[in-house]
Design a protein around this motif. Structure first.
Motif, PDB file in Angstrom:
ATOM      1  N   ARG A 169      47.855  34.465  36.266  1.00 29.71           N
ATOM      2  CA  ARG A 169      47.809  33.747  37.549  1.00 29.71           C
ATOM      3  C   ARG A 169      49.177  33.750  38.234  1.00 29.71           C
ATOM      4  N   ALA A 170      50.208  33.520  37.459  1.00 24.81           N
ATOM      5  CA  ALA A 170      51.560  33.459  38.034  1.00 24.81           C
ATOM      6  C   ALA A 170      51.936  34.794  38.655  1.00 24.81           C
ATOM      7  N   PRO A 175      54.117  35.999  45.598  1.00 25.23           N
ATOM      8  CA  PRO A 175      54.217  36.864  46.780  1.00 25.23           C
ATOM      9  C   PRO A 175      55.313  37.917  46.684  1.00 25.23           C
ATOM     10  N   SER A 176      56.227  37.779  45.744  1.00 23.07           N
ATOM     11  CA  SER A 176      57.229  38.827  45.548  1.00 23.07           C
ATOM     12  C   SER A 176      56.657  39.999  44.753  1.00 23.07           C
ATOM     13  N   GLU A 181      45.385  38.712  50.545  1.00 21.48           N
ATOM     14  CA  GLU A 181      44.605  38.177  51.647  1.00 21.48           C
ATOM     15  C   GLU A 181      43.137  38.475  51.363  1.00 21.48           C
ATOM     16  N   LYS A 182      42.252  37.801  52.083  1.00 21.41           N
ATOM     17  CA  LYS A 182      40.837  37.957  51.804  1.00 21.41           C
ATOM     18  C   LYS A 182      40.387  39.410  51.913  1.00 21.41           C
ATOM     19  N   ASN A 183      40.874  40.107  52.926  1.00 19.36           N
ATOM     20  CA  ASN A 183      40.393  41.465  53.200  1.00 19.36           C
ATOM     21  C   ASN A 183      41.441  42.554  52.976  1.00 19.36           C
ATOM     22  N   LYS A 184      42.644  42.142  52.516  1.00 13.53           N
ATOM     23  CA  LYS A 184      43.696  43.127  52.292  1.00 13.53           C
ATOM     24  C   LYS A 184      44.541  42.718  51.092  1.00 13.53           C
ATOM     25  N   LEU A 185      44.754  43.665  50.207  1.00 13.79           N
ATOM     26  CA  LEU A 185      45.532  43.411  49.004  1.00 13.79           C
ATOM     27  C   LEU A 185      46.694  44.388  48.915  1.00 13.79           C
ATOM     28  N   GLU A 186      47.900  43.862  48.875  1.00  5.48           N
ATOM     29  CA  GLU A 186      49.074  44.677  48.576  1.00  5.48           C
ATOM     30  C   GLU A 186      49.468  44.344  47.140  1.00  5.48           C
ATOM     31  N   TYR A 211      41.531  35.139  38.957  1.00 11.59           N
ATOM     32  CA  TYR A 211      42.863  34.544  38.849  1.00 11.59           C
ATOM     33  C   TYR A 211      43.551  34.300  40.187  1.00 11.59           C
ATOM     34  N   SER A 212      42.941  34.727  41.261  1.00  7.08           N
ATOM     35  CA  SER A 212      43.564  34.597  42.578  1.00  7.08           C
ATOM     36  C   SER A 212      43.338  33.205  43.167  1.00  7.08           C
ATOM     37  N   ASP A 213      44.355  32.725  43.884  1.00  4.18           N
ATOM     38  CA  ASP A 213      44.216  31.463  44.617  1.00  4.18           C
ATOM     39  C   ASP A 213      43.406  31.649  45.894  1.00  4.18           C
TER      40      ASP A 213
END
Length: 233
Positions: A169-170, A175-176, A181-186, A211-213
């Motif tokens: 989860r961590a 974000p580093s 995002e709901k429709n985009k994952l970097e 595991y995503s918030d």
């Protein structure tokens, strides 16, 4: 008298089995003293006084897992071993800017466990990955900024599931490391390099959603971020 000898045999046998299982207390002390909550490692100080680390590594060398160990005991042992020997590799070559300054760092056979000499790659690919626990990728650390952070607590059999969930989860929600995002994952390239491990029970997004918030769409677009190999100090 016969009962006494049977009792003594059971006690000695049990003690022998327990003695074979590595104690990670000393590694926990090293981590508490030299790793920040953000996973930054004080390699310089460890190098200046490596006795605790070296004593722990010797414990690992002389207490290899065997068939009597539980899955959790074995996983905790190899996760801690991977991380502790990675720290040893760095301090043996410190100062340096990146683990990649070293020649073939992951294929170098410098790890003695029992009567075997192993590399970090062998621990990761031949042992840990074959145990089919994808969360190990957020627990083992390659001494680099883009890696999951080195936990400042040793992994233990008793708390392993909680610790692996926390590490996963961590990492995912940092974000580093990842932008979710709901429709985009970097995503970190860890998810690209080891994608088959994360697809054992569904798609990669199925794994991430656990595991995503953020509630990720199953149709989310995925791109992978550049990896920063600078030392995690």
């Amino acid at each position: 008298m016969t009962r006494f000898f049977i009792f003594l045999f059971v006690v000695l046998t049990t003690t022998s089995v327990l003695a074979q299982k590595a104690d990670h207390t000393l590694w926990n002390t090293v981590l508490q003293n030299h790793v920040s909550n953000k996973g930054q490692v004080d390699y310089k100080t460890i190098k200046s006084n490596p006795n605790q680390l070296l004593t722990y590594l010797n414990t690992l060398t002389n207490n290899a897992p065997d068939s009597d160990w539980t899955r959790e005991e074995t996983l905790a042992y190899w996760i801690n071993a991977y991380n502790a020997f990675t720290v040893q590799l760095i301090i043996n070559n410190y100062p340096l800017q990146s683990i990649k300054d070293l020649k073939n760092p992951w294929d170098k056979k410098f790890i003695t466990i029992g009567n075997k000499t192993l590399s970090l790659n062998q621990i990761e690919h031949d042992i840990l990955r074959t145990m089919h626990e994808p969360r190990i990728h957020f627990a083992i650390v390659c001494a680099s900024v883009s890696c999951p952070k080195l936990s400042n607590s040793a992994y233990t059999a008793r708390d392993l599931d909680i610790q692996l969930n926390r590490a996963t989860r961590a990492f995912l929600n940092d974000p580093s490391k990842n932008n979710i995002e709901k429709n985009k994952l970097e995503l970190s390239k860890l998810f690209k390099w080891f994608t088959t491990d994360f697809k054992q029970n569904g798609s990669l997004i199925d794994f991430l959603k656990q595991y995503s918030d953020i509630d990720i769409s199953k149709k989310a677009k995925i791109v992978y971020k550049d990896y920063n190999w600078n030392l995690n100090e």
